[in-house]
Design a protein around this motif. Structure first.
Motif, PDB file in Angstrom:
ATOM      1  N   VAL A   9       0.871  -1.178   0.000  1.00 55.96           N
ATOM      2  CA  VAL A   9       0.000   0.000   0.000  1.00 55.96           C
ATOM      3  C   VAL A   9       0.909   1.229   0.000  1.00 55.96           C
ATOM      4  N   LYS A  12      -2.760   5.831   1.046  1.00 61.68           N
ATOM      5  CA  LYS A  12      -4.148   5.626   1.477  1.00 61.68           C
ATOM      6  C   LYS A  12      -4.686   6.999   1.835  1.00 61.68           C
ATOM      7  N   THR A  20     -12.454   5.801   0.635  1.00 64.66           N
ATOM      8  CA  THR A  20     -10.999   5.854   0.800  1.00 64.66           C
ATOM      9  C   THR A  20     -10.351   5.374  -0.490  1.00 64.66           C
ATOM     10  N   TYR A  22      -6.944   3.960  -2.391  1.00 66.80           N
ATOM     11  CA  TYR A  22      -5.686   3.247  -2.147  1.00 66.80           C
ATOM     12  C   TYR A  22      -4.834   3.273  -3.403  1.00 66.80           C
ATOM     13  N   ASN A  87      -3.340  -0.372   5.932  1.00 72.03           N
ATOM     14  CA  ASN A  87      -2.765   0.974   5.956  1.00 72.03           C
ATOM     15  C   ASN A  87      -1.505   1.042   5.101  1.00 72.03           C
ATOM     16  N   GLU A  88      -1.007   2.254   4.933  1.00 75.05           N
ATOM     17  CA  GLU A  88       0.209   2.454   4.141  1.00 75.05           C
ATOM     18  C   GLU A  88       1.318   1.535   4.623  1.00 75.05           C
TER      19      GLU A  88
END
Ligand code: FES
Length: 318
Positions: A9, A12, A20, A22, A87-88
């Motif tokens: 990722v 985000k 959201t 991505y 998450n990132e």
């Protein structure tokens, strides 16, 4: 089995209320497989289901896949789990892009209709049409601007003058008048729609009322409404190539019965929206429950992940 890609990722970002975005990149910076507008990838949500998300931008030098994810309270948890837990920096598995919603080639004028999160493939289509110098217009509908992703991007796009935004809570004159926007059919126009089921049904029903032919109508569903299984009964599958017969129990899908019998079958959404499990039917009458195939295609194909049989036996081209 298809090969999965491991992606990180790379970004985000919240892009609207409950939406959201991505960005995924390969772990070693290598190029990702290419695609055209309308393509989607399967995202294997860690510890959860596999979900399909449309790619919202054409391939560019950033070597990233970009998707928009709606936190849908109606969904079975895939999207919410993704937004809450991924998450990132996290690593995920995704499929290579597949495209069941491609633009037609040729000079036809494209009418693009997006409802809510349905903007993701439609945005990519607009980008491709603009890049190829083709004629199009885009109608983007939503409840309220705060819930509509990528509005700024559309306002700043080189094709901004071909975009009309219709918000349900806005002034009456800017709301979508589907009959006026679609207009009478002409052979040089194609219609593409993506969004919630009710929105898509409205656009498609209006086009049909106006006399549009099925071959000019193209759609992409995100998720199917829950199916009522209370009257499901058993039936049989006959595999023409091997001559095998396989019984499908009342509480089992045809896809499960095939897999349990060791017949290879690719599955993805398991709700009749992605097209992965498409199987040819040679005899018998399917009870179609998918949202993927057109009426024309229903004549000789069915989706064993969700569809059943109206006759005691279906003969399949397997
Ligand atoms: Fe998606 Fe059957 S697995 S349509």
């Amino acid at each position: 089995m298809e090969t999965l890609l491991q992606v990180r990722v790379a970004a985000k970002q919240r892009v609207a209320e409950d939406i959201t975005a991505y960005e995924f990149a390969t772990l070693d910076g290598a190029e990702l497989p290419g695609y055209e507008a309308g393509a989607h990838i399967d995202v294997h949500v860690p510890g959860g289901p596999v979900r399909q998300y449309s790619l919202l931008q054409l391939p560019d030098s950033s070597r990233r896949y970009r998707i928009g994810v709606l936190r849908d309270p109606q969904s079975r948890g895939g999207s919410a789990r993704l937004i809450d837990q991924v998450n990132e920096g996290d690593v995920l598995s995704v499929s290579a892009p597949r495209n069941h919603f491609a633009l037609h080639s040729g000079p036809a004028h494209a009418l693009l209709f997006a409802g809510g999160i349905g903007i993701t493939p439609i945005l990519c289509m607009a980008e491709q049409l603009a890049r190829e110098g083709r004629s199009f217009e885009l109608h983007y509908c939503g409840r309220t601007p705060s819930r509509m992703a990528f509005l700024d991007q559309l306002r700043q796009a080189p094709f901004a003058d071909r975009v009309q935004v219709h918000a349900d809570d806005g002034a009456a004159e800017q709301r979508l008048d589907a009959r006026a926007a679609i207009g009478p059919p002409t052979s040089d126009r194609q219609l593409y729609v993506c969004g919630p089921t009710g929105f898509m049904d409205h656009v498609l029903a209006t086009a049909r009322e106006l006399g549009w032919a099925e071959a000019q109508l193209h759609r992409e569903y995100f998720a199917a409404a829950p199916i009522d299984h209370s009257s499901d009964g058993p039936f049989e599958l006959e595999l023409r190539r091997s001559g095998r017969r396989i019984r499908v129990a009342a509480d089992q899908s045809a896809a499960q019965a095939l897999l349990d019998a060791g017949v290879p079958l690719s599955l993805s959404c398991e709700q009749g929206v992605c097209g992965t499990c498409l199987t040819r039917v040679l005899e018998g009458e399917p009870d179609h429950r998918d949202l993927y195939l057109t009426e024309e295609e229903h004549r000789d194909s069915f989706m064993p992940c969700c569809s059943r049989a109206r006759t005691p036996c279906l003969v399949l081209d397997l």
